[in-house]
Design a protein around this motif. Structure first.
Motif, short mmCIF file in Angstrom:
data_model
loop_
_atom_site.label_atom_id
_atom_site.label_comp_id
_atom_site.label_asym_id
_atom_site.label_seq_id
_atom_site.Cartn_x
_atom_site.Cartn_y
_atom_site.Cartn_z
N ALA A 132 -44.08 -18.10 -38.50
CA ALA A 132 -44.10 -19.14 -37.47
C ALA A 132 -44.44 -18.54 -36.11
CB ALA A 132 -42.74 -19.85 -37.41
N LEU A 133 -43.85 -17.40 -35.81
CA LEU A 133 -44.10 -16.76 -34.51
C LEU A 133 -45.53 -16.24 -34.40
CD1 LEU A 133 -40.72 -14.88 -34.08
CD2 LEU A 133 -41.60 -16.68 -32.59
N GLN A 134 -46.15 -15.90 -35.53
CA GLN A 134 -47.56 -15.49 -35.46
C GLN A 134 -48.41 -16.61 -34.87
OE1 GLN A 134 -50.31 -15.69 -38.71
NE2 GLN A 134 -50.73 -13.48 -38.63
N GLN A 135 -48.10 -17.85 -35.21
CA GLN A 135 -48.82 -18.98 -34.63
C GLN A 135 -48.36 -19.27 -33.20
OE1 GLN A 135 -51.46 -20.70 -35.82
NE2 GLN A 135 -51.46 -19.13 -37.41
N LEU A 136 -47.07 -19.11 -32.95
CA LEU A 136 -46.53 -19.41 -31.62
C LEU A 136 -46.94 -18.37 -30.57
CD1 LEU A 136 -42.99 -20.71 -32.59
CD2 LEU A 136 -44.86 -22.04 -31.59
N THR A 137 -47.56 -17.28 -30.99
CA THR A 137 -48.14 -16.38 -30.00
C THR A 137 -49.22 -17.09 -29.19
OG1 THR A 137 -49.78 -15.55 -31.58
CG2 THR A 137 -47.70 -14.29 -31.36
N GLY A 138 -49.82 -18.14 -29.79
CA GLY A 138 -50.82 -18.93 -29.07
C GLY A 138 -52.25 -18.55 -29.36
N VAL A 139 -52.49 -17.78 -30.41
CA VAL A 139 -53.85 -17.30 -30.66
C VAL A 139 -54.81 -18.44 -30.98
CG1 VAL A 139 -53.42 -16.82 -33.11
CG2 VAL A 139 -55.22 -15.57 -31.88
N ASN A 140 -54.36 -19.42 -31.76
CA ASN A 140 -55.29 -20.48 -32.16
C ASN A 140 -55.55 -21.49 -31.06
OD1 ASN A 140 -56.13 -19.66 -34.67
ND2 ASN A 140 -54.38 -20.53 -35.72
N TYR A 141 -54.81 -21.41 -29.98
CA TYR A 141 -55.16 -22.17 -28.79
C TYR A 141 -56.57 -21.78 -28.34
CZ TYR A 141 -55.10 -23.29 -23.75
OH TYR A 141 -55.40 -23.73 -22.50
N TYR A 142 -56.88 -20.49 -28.46
CA TYR A 142 -58.22 -20.02 -28.12
C TYR A 142 -59.23 -20.36 -29.20
CZ TYR A 142 -55.94 -17.10 -24.58
OH TYR A 142 -55.21 -16.66 -23.52
N PHE A 143 -58.87 -20.11 -30.46
CA PHE A 143 -59.87 -20.20 -31.51
C PHE A 143 -60.22 -21.63 -31.91
CE2 PHE A 143 -58.38 -15.77 -32.69
CZ PHE A 143 -59.43 -15.19 -32.01
N TYR A 144 -59.27 -22.56 -31.81
CA TYR A 144 -59.58 -23.95 -32.12
C TYR A 144 -60.27 -24.65 -30.95
CZ TYR A 144 -56.96 -24.07 -36.51
OH TYR A 144 -56.53 -23.86 -37.80
N TYR A 145 -59.85 -24.29 -29.73
CA TYR A 145 -60.32 -25.02 -28.56
C TYR A 145 -61.03 -24.12 -27.55
CZ TYR A 145 -57.43 -28.71 -30.47
OH TYR A 145 -56.88 -29.64 -31.31
N GLY A 146 -61.49 -22.95 -28.02
CA GLY A 146 -62.13 -22.01 -27.12
C GLY A 146 -63.34 -22.57 -26.40
N THR A 147 -64.15 -23.38 -27.11
CA THR A 147 -65.32 -23.94 -26.47
C THR A 147 -64.96 -24.94 -25.38
OG1 THR A 147 -65.47 -25.59 -28.23
CG2 THR A 147 -66.80 -23.59 -28.47
N GLU A 148 -63.77 -25.54 -25.49
CA GLU A 148 -63.32 -26.47 -24.46
C GLU A 148 -62.63 -25.73 -23.32
OE1 GLU A 148 -63.58 -29.78 -24.11
OE2 GLU A 148 -64.87 -29.88 -25.86
N VAL A 149 -61.80 -24.74 -23.68
CA VAL A 149 -60.99 -24.04 -22.69
C VAL A 149 -61.85 -23.38 -21.63
CG1 VAL A 149 -59.47 -22.05 -22.36
CG2 VAL A 149 -59.02 -23.68 -24.20
N PHE A 150 -63.01 -22.82 -22.04
CA PHE A 150 -63.80 -22.02 -21.11
C PHE A 150 -64.97 -22.77 -20.46
CE2 PHE A 150 -61.77 -18.81 -23.81
CZ PHE A 150 -61.14 -18.08 -22.82
N LYS A 151 -65.01 -24.07 -20.64
CA LYS A 151 -66.08 -24.83 -20.00
C LYS A 151 -66.03 -24.70 -18.48
CE LYS A 151 -67.43 -28.38 -23.32
NZ LYS A 151 -67.38 -29.82 -23.66
N GLY A 152 -64.81 -24.59 -17.95
CA GLY A 152 -64.69 -24.53 -16.50
C GLY A 152 -64.60 -23.14 -15.92
N THR A 153 -64.90 -22.12 -16.73
CA THR A 153 -64.75 -20.76 -16.24
C THR A 153 -66.04 -20.14 -15.74
OG1 THR A 153 -65.06 -19.86 -18.46
CG2 THR A 153 -62.80 -20.34 -17.78
N GLY A 154 -67.11 -20.92 -15.70
CA GLY A 154 -68.36 -20.41 -15.16
C GLY A 154 -69.31 -19.86 -16.18
N ILE A 155 -68.92 -19.82 -17.46
CA ILE A 155 -69.84 -19.35 -18.50
C ILE A 155 -70.77 -20.51 -18.85
CG2 ILE A 155 -69.97 -18.65 -20.92
CD1 ILE A 155 -67.53 -17.01 -20.52
N SER A 156 -72.07 -20.25 -18.86
CA SER A 156 -73.05 -21.33 -19.02
C SER A 156 -72.92 -22.04 -20.36
CB SER A 156 -74.46 -20.76 -18.87
OG SER A 156 -74.69 -19.73 -19.82
#
Length: 510
Positions: free
Chosen positions: A274-298
């Protein structure tokens, strides 16, 4: 060289991890493709001619696969008990392939696509239990950690390849933009199935069937030693005695997982997964394309590739880290590192990424990318592979399949909750969500320190003795080291005595 082929063959099982990773890497990019959105999104803005998803629709498309993995992980246990792990890997590979076909043939029904994801999830949910357990049972103790690490390594490679395929197809007009990435995933299932056909059954399962000669042959093949070797004979005898004694008690029932004998390890496995998931890694991998839209990467796909490349490269590091430094210390230090990264990520995202006029601060975005990569550096080399190792090696044979299933189901439950609720949470609190994961990482460090025991270099039978010995977790590193050293001394003494006996017999013949 005698071990090279068995090791290569064992890593075929890790294709189950590749299948999981490829699905994870693909879905975040697919939901951003124009044709996919036209078919399956539920919102359309005529002014901007763009499609989007409601939080519920996006959560279901991305997260419902984990309901399948949850059910599959629990179903894996009774089937593995009855038919063995090798046969079950073949069966669940076919289930995975059929789920991919359902996705691939979807036209405009998002419900059909979601059902295909759930069915696919059944396959790699079951495989996520069986594959690491099979590798733990079949690998020699001194390289068991490295072999099981290949399962997580292949997950990361699958994620990276999924991202790369998305980059190559997202600009294609029509449904091929998303059908090609899904169709390519059929290849991974075929490779897993074909590779497993070449593998032997687990030696511990063979013992349970009374096939002792076949078990001895498997031990020889995986160690590269002849059957008359003293170390092989010693390992075979210990394995035979342990498995026979355990199976005289019969297969454990589900209620027995909370008995005094195994309750500690059952709950530890659940917490670690459970804690392996709660580290938050899949926050990046499932929604990475959304998370970084506002970070200046084209291109958001570029951000995903960056994270995927760091993830894959650093998992190679994990193979070395967990074999050299064990399980406990890397997990504790890794959780502390990850907490620090998330605190910085959340603070910068919440306070500096967007200016008052709504424009992005690209310098802040760069900082977020850097700390995202630093987080993944730690996760990929510690928590990602180590959680699978702990679950794969911590249980005696009569409990192993059921305990592994329950622990892994906890992983998929948290995976689903995070993937489903993330759109709602980020819409409400934005980057403050990172503080939640930072706190979970702090909690994870304390859980490992107070409850997880060091198992580096121990055989599965010695691990069982460790957990029944009463040794405190913070004293287990020294305990494990002493057991391994004692075993090596005994093996050397036995080899020397055999050599002396051989020389003496030769002298008599002369």
């Amino acid at each position: 060289m005698a071990r090279v082929l068995p090791i290569v063959m064992l890593t075929f099982v890790s294709m189950a991890g590749w299948m999981l990773g490829a699905d994870t890497g693909a879905i975040g990019g697919l939901t951003n493709m124009r044709d996919f959105q036209e078919r399956f999104a539920d919102k359309y803005n005529a002014t901007t001619d763009t499609y989007s998803y409601s939080s519920v629709r996006q959560g279901l498309l991305v997260g419902m696969v984990n309901t399948g993995t949850f059910v599959g992980s629990l179903l894996s246990s009774p089937l593995a008990d009855q038919w063995g792990k090798r046969i079950c890997i073949l069966i669940w590979s076919v289930v995975y392939l059929s789920g991919i076909l359902v996705q691939l043939t979807t036209q405009r029904s998002w419900v059909q696509f979601m059902c295909g994801k759930i069915w696919t999830g059944l396959g790699f949910g079951a495989l996520s239990v069986i594959a690491p357990s099979y590798q733990s049972e079949t690998s020699p103790a001194n390289i068991r950690g490295a072999i099981v690490c290949t399962y997580q390594l292949f997950i990361t490679l699958g994620i990276l390849v999924g991202y790369a395929i998305n980059i190559g197809t997202h600009s294609i007009k029509g449904s091929n933009s998303w059908r090609i990435p899904i169709g390519i995933n059929l290849l991974w299932g075929v490779v897993c199935f074909a590779g497993t056909l070449c593998l032997p059954e687990s030696p511990r399962y063979l013992i349970s069937l009374g096939k002792k000669e076949e078990c001895l042959r498997v031990l020889c093949n995986t160690s590269g030693l002849p059957p008359e070797d003293s170390m092989i004979q010693k390992e075979f005898k210990e394995l035979d005695e342990t498995v026979t004694a355990e199976l005289q008690e019969g297969q454990a029932g589900w209620s027995e997982l909370l008995s005094s004998e195994i309750r500690y390890r059952t709950l530890l496995g659940v917490c670690v997964m459970a804690l392996q998931q709660l580290t938050g890694v899949n926050y990046y991998f499932y929604y990475g394309t959304e998370v970084f839209k506002g970070t200046g990467i084209s291109s958001p796909y570029v951000a995903a590739i960056i994270l995927g490349a760091v993830n894959s490269a650093c998992t190679f590091l994990g193979v070395v880290v967990l074999e050299k430094f064990g399980r406990r210390n890397p997990l504790i230090l890794g959780a502390a590192w990850q907490a620090a990264c998330y605190f910085v990520y959340a603070a910068v995202g919440d306070r500096a990424l967007y200016r008052k006029d709504g424009t992005s601060n690209h310098n802040a975005g760069t900082v977020m990318i850097i700390f995202s990569c630093l987080f993944i550096l730690s996760f990929a080399s510690t928590w990602a592979p180590a959680a699978w190792i702990i679950v794969g090696e911590s249980y005696p044979i009569r409990y192993r399949n059921k305990c592994s299933a329950v622990a892994t189901s906890a992983n998929w439950t948290l995976n689903f909750l995070i993937s489903f609720f993330t759109p709602f949470i980020t819409a409400s609190i934005g980057f403050k969500y990172g503080y939640v994961f930072a706190s979970c990482n702090v909690a994870a460090a304390f859980v490992i320190f107070f409850f997880a025991k060091e198992t580096k270099g121990l055989t599965l039978e010695e691990i069982n003795t460790l957990y029944t010995s009463g040794v405190k977790p913070w004293n287990s590193v020294a305990y494990a080291k002493s057991v391994v050293e004692k075993r090596m001394q005994e093996d050397n003494a036995l080899q020397n005595s055999i050599q002396v006996s051989t020389i003496s017999n030769d002298s008599k013949l002369v």
